[in-house]
Scaffold this active site. Structure first.
Site, PDB file in Angstrom:
ATOM      1  N   LYS A  95     -18.114  -4.318  11.925  1.00 25.30           N
ATOM      2  CA  LYS A  95     -16.780  -4.448  12.521  1.00 25.30           C
ATOM      3  C   LYS A  95     -15.984  -3.151  12.546  1.00 25.30           C
ATOM      4  O   LYS A  95     -14.939  -3.078  13.176  1.00 25.30           O
ATOM      5  CB  LYS A  95     -15.961  -5.489  11.728  1.00 25.30           C
ATOM      6  N   GLU A 112     -20.838  -9.387  19.642  1.00 26.60           N
ATOM      7  CA  GLU A 112     -20.459 -10.804  19.556  1.00 26.60           C
ATOM      8  C   GLU A 112     -20.345 -11.279  18.123  1.00 26.60           C
ATOM      9  O   GLU A 112     -19.485 -12.094  17.793  1.00 26.60           O
ATOM     10  CB  GLU A 112     -21.487 -11.628  20.339  1.00 26.60           C
ATOM     11  N   VAL A 121     -17.083 -11.491  15.262  1.00 28.50           N
ATOM     12  CA  VAL A 121     -16.204 -12.630  14.977  1.00 28.50           C
ATOM     13  C   VAL A 121     -16.986 -13.915  15.206  1.00 28.50           C
ATOM     14  O   VAL A 121     -17.586 -14.090  16.272  1.00 28.50           O
ATOM     15  CB  VAL A 121     -14.965 -12.622  15.906  1.00 28.50           C
ATOM     16  N   GLY A 137     -23.388 -18.676  -3.056  1.00 34.00           N
ATOM     17  CA  GLY A 137     -23.598 -17.451  -2.269  1.00 34.00           C
ATOM     18  C   GLY A 137     -22.746 -17.370  -1.004  1.00 34.00           C
ATOM     19  O   GLY A 137     -23.045 -16.595  -0.103  1.00 34.00           O
ATOM     20  N   LYS A 163     -10.978  -9.434  12.008  1.00 32.18           N
ATOM     21  CA  LYS A 163     -11.502 -10.234  13.122  1.00 32.18           C
ATOM     22  C   LYS A 163     -10.393 -10.549  14.121  1.00 32.18           C
ATOM     23  O   LYS A 163     -10.605 -10.510  15.342  1.00 32.18           O
ATOM     24  CB  LYS A 163     -12.117 -11.536  12.595  1.00 32.18           C
ATOM     25  N   GLY A 174     -23.524 -16.457   8.043  1.00 38.47           N
ATOM     26  CA  GLY A 174     -24.892 -16.670   7.590  1.00 38.47           C
ATOM     27  C   GLY A 174     -25.830 -15.709   8.295  1.00 38.47           C
ATOM     28  O   GLY A 174     -25.623 -15.375   9.459  1.00 38.47           O
TER      29      GLY A 174
END
Ligand code: ASP
Ligand code: MG
Length: 805
Positions: free
Chosen positions: A562, A589, A592, A648, A666, A786
């Site tokens: 980012k 993409e 965010v 996690g 974001k 993830g």
């Protein structure tokens, strides 16, 4: 009858010669009527030329000459005393005089063909074939332009027919290629590589059914296979197409070779001696024209000469002066280009003529330079020409765009008024890349995409595996050959220009070498890799500095990082400017909402003119989980937080999530998509960490989680009935201007029944409000974090870039 021609490489001692003999013997035994034309064997012509040159320079060539003789005899009991003594006398004389002329040279080189034809005839006779040596000097008559003599057609025609008539039936003539004689009977040659021409003249005069040209290559390719690995054999070409190709430097197919065949439309087949059963390339009269692009050829070693000046406009005779001056200097001009504004003219000459051409023009235009009508003559040396034979201008956009995308900028483009072809003049260093790019584009050979992956963390690793898995399918379904050419962490890289295999990847730690970005770029350039995409799956602040050099060197960018989008606006703008300038794409993409198609949707809406009035949502999967669970349970906050840590869901130090900065970043990225120029400092962020826990070590923080409990219990208690807590990013206010836009990250309570209230697990949700959609926002919801979904999102960006190419 058929005429067979064998080149020097095919006739080399050993396998070549044996194969040639068996090809001839097979045909004769099958009862075919043939005549054979041969070149000098192996490198004989070059060797003779060099011995002559060295003899003239006073060097002792006796060792070379005896080596030559030995090779030509190759242990056979054959009488070459005449040819050897001609050569010996020439070398002695030349070494005495210290000089020779073209006439002497022709006589020297001619011995190569004579030795060859005699030798082949001798071996054939030994194997029971009725072969006869035929010296073409007896029947090919030329003028006296030694070194490149012109055929006198009528006399040659007559004499050839007479000469061949004397052979008893069943004789196989073995004819010398390349050589002829003038009217005085002095030896001449038809120019280097002239045996092909000799053979087509013979085929024409004898009205052969076919000329079979046996070479050391498989036929004519769609491009030079040494430059383009995907090049394919062209099965059939019309004479016109072959002629076009020959004019553009296809060396096995000299233009001169085609011309004699045209009269009687004699088909020419290019075959490989070593694969005599392959069909090779057939050049014949056009049947139903296949049309379209047939091949790409390359000419090297040219220079672009440019004469420029304001005073040239409308002047009559300037071009005539240019070409007269060049003609006087014996300079041949290739491609010519002049704009209608007549401000200047550019044309190509061979590199060796470049300076001579410049001087000739400077001399011719001396007074015009003085009067400022001509500003000067300049040279761009070391240029090359890529010609697309069969190219029609209507479809030139594809190869042209492919070149530009790969940063090969043509210096000049030329479509000939005669014939269908387009030539592109480019810097010589770009030639290999240019031919490959154009070839791939035109012949629809799978498009190769070269990926460089920076970052080997969980997302990087997952991405690499996903690519390895999907590759075969993408090749099959979309004809795209996806190759990872480099995988790098911050200090080391594994590079393989052919593509890294899964095995190489597994051996990363043994194969890796230290690197600098500039070295990696240089390596990529050295291998002329096209269609480059750099993928940043690091979270590194420092790495972002490499974006500009990567773009400037031909890379498109895909990033899960980012930083580049959230550091100061000047960089943001500069990066976009550079991307536009170099016509490169940058997709992110996953910045965010991981793989969710959020940024793409926002871009599409915004660019289509839809007025986006508000974007609100749950941007963080971690915080989504935290508050969804907390709101729905009676457990204390610290217990839920501990669960998130243990599963996690959080960063190693959960404060990185809880401080809200990631959500703030974001939100900023989305705002900037709407052309708002806000800075990170302008995002108002509600920090979820109690002030007392913000400092101090991670361990200490983790041991004091209970201190969260009273604070969040109180917030929960105060929230109205029927609501739940959600940590949201909210871009609102008047979004038409930077100053009036509000970027807020805060904890709010929303009705359980609302879209935000309904979110479960660690899902993200985004509401996009626009003018047309009114009160009902577009809602995008799903797993927003993830490794697997993020890697999938990065992969999606890669495919988007390829799709736009
Ligand atoms: N032997 C001559 C040369 O090498 C002619 C030929 O091979 O075509 O140029
Ligand atoms: Mg996304």
């Amino acid at each position: 009858m058929k005429v067979l021609k064998f080149g020097g490489k095919s006739l080399a001692n050993g396998k070549g010669l044996e194969t040639v003999l068996s090809i001839i013997i097979d045909k004769v035994k099958q009862g075919q009527e043939i005549a054979v034309v041969v070149s000098a064997r192996d490198k004989a012509t070059d060797q003779l030329e060099s011995m002559l040159e060295r003899a003239a320079g006073g060097e002792d060539i006796s060792d070379d000459f005896s080596g030559f003789k030995q090779y030509q005899l190759a242990g056979e009991d054959i009488d070459f005393s005449e040819e050897f003594s001609v050569l010996q006398r020439i070398f002695d004389g030349v070494s005495l005089l210290g000089d020779y002329n073209d006439k002497i040279k022709d006589n020297t080189l001619a011995q190569g063909e004579v030795l060859s034809a005699k030798y082949v005839a001798h071996l054939l006779r030994k194997r029971g074939i009725q072969a006869a040596f035929a010296d073409s000097r007896q029947f090919y008559v030329t003028n006296s332009l030694f070194g490149n003599a012109q055929l006198q057609e009528e006399a040659s025609h007559r004499r050839t027919l007479d000469y061949f008539a004397q052979f008893p039936k069943g004789t196989t003539p073995i004819v010398t290629g390349f050589i002829a004689a003038n009217e005085l009977g002095q030896t001449t040659t038809l120019g280097r590589n002239g045996s092909n021409y000799s053979a087509s003249i013979l085929a024409n005069i004898l009205n052969a059914e076919e000329l079979q040209n046996y070479t050391h290559v498989d036929g004519i390719f769609t491009a030079n296979p040494e430059l383009v690995t995907d090049a394919k054999i062209i099965e059939r070409l019309s004479f016109e197409e072959a002629n076009e190709l020959a004019n553009f430097g296809t060396s096995i197919l000299h233009a001169k070779t085609i011309i004699p065949l045209l009269e009687n439309k004699i088909p020419l087949r290019i075959l490989n001696t070593f694969k005599p059963n392959d069909a090779g390339t057939l050049i014949c009269e056009a049947q139903d024209s296949i049309g379209g692009i047939r091949a790409i050829s390359v000419l090297e070693n040219y220079a672009l000469v440019i004469l420029e000046g304001r005073g040239l406009l409308g002047k009559v005779g300037v071009d005539a002066r240019i070409f007269r001056a060049l003609a006087q200097a014996q300079i041949s001009v290739s491609i010519i280009s002049q704009g209608s504004s007549e401000r200047g003219i550019g044309f190509l000459v061979t590199n060796k003529d470049a300076h001579k051409a410049k001087q000739a023009l400077e001399k011719e235009f001396e007074s015009d330079v003085y009067s400022h009508d001509v500003s000067g003559v300049s040279l761009v040396e070391e240029v090359g020409v890529v010609s697309i034979v069969g190219q029609n201008l209507a479809d030139f956009d594809k190869p042209y765009n492919a070149l530009i995308r790969n940063q090969v900028i043509p210096l000049l483009i030329n479509n000939s008024a005669t014939g269908r072809n387009v030539s592109v003049v480019i810097h010589k260093k770009d030639l290999p890349k240019a031919v490959n790019v154009i070839h791939g584009e035109i012949f629809q050979i799978s498009k190769r995409i070269n990926l460089v992956i920076f970052g080997r963390g969980t997302v990087g690793g997952t991405l690499i595996e996903q690519i390895f898995q999907a590759r075969a399918d993408i090749l099959k379904r979309r004809n795209i050959n996806l190759q990872i050419v480099a995988i790098a962490n911050s200090k080391e890289v594994v590079f393989n220009h052919k593509g890294i295999s899964p095995a190489d990847y597994t051996a990363f730690d043994t194969l890796k070498v230290p690197y600098q970005i500039s070295e990696l770029i240089a390596q990529v350039q050295q291998h002329h890799l096209e269609n480059l995409i750099a993928i940043d799956v690091t979270a590194s602040k420092a790495f972002v500095e490499n974006y500009l050099p990567l773009v400037e060197n031909g890379f498109d960018l895909v990033s899960a990082n980012k930083i580049a989008n959230t550091i100061g606006y000047p960089f943001y703008k500069k990066l976009r400017g550079t991307l536009t300038q170099y016509k490169k794409q940058y997709l992110y993409e996953t910045n965010v909402g991981a793989g969710l198609p959020l940024i793409d949707t926002i871009k599409l809406l915004h660019h289509s003119g839809e007025n986006i009035t508000r974007i609100r949502g749950i941007f963080s999967g971690t915080l989504s989980f935290l508050f969804n669970t907390y709101s729905a349970s009676d457990a204390p906050f610290s217990e839920i937080l501990q669960k998130a840590i243990d599963s996690g869901y959080t960063e190693p130090d959960p404060r990185e999530d809880l401080c809200g900065n990631d959500v703030g970043r974001k939100l900023l990225i989305l705002a900037r998509e709407l052309d708002l120029e806000n800075e990170f400092e302008e995002v108002s962020i509600e920090n979820l960490i109690p002030p007392t826990l913000r400092e101090g070590s991670r361990e200490e923080f983790l041991s004091r989680l209970k201190e969260f409990d009273p604070i969040y219990q109180e917030i929960k208690d105060k929230a109205p009935q029927g609501t739940v807590l959600r940590y949201v990013g909210d871009l609102h206010g008047d979004l038409s201007q930077t100053a009036t836009a509000r970027l807020e990250v805060k904890l709010v309570s929303v009705p359980v029944t609302s879209a935000l209230g309904q979110v479960k697990g660690a899902d993200s949700i985004f509401e996009i409000y626009t003018e047309s959609y009114g009160e009902n926002p577009i809602v995008i919801q799903g797993a927003g974090a993830g490794a697997a979904v993020t890697a999938r999102g990065v992969f999606g960006d890669i495919l988007r870039i390829i799709g736009n190419k």
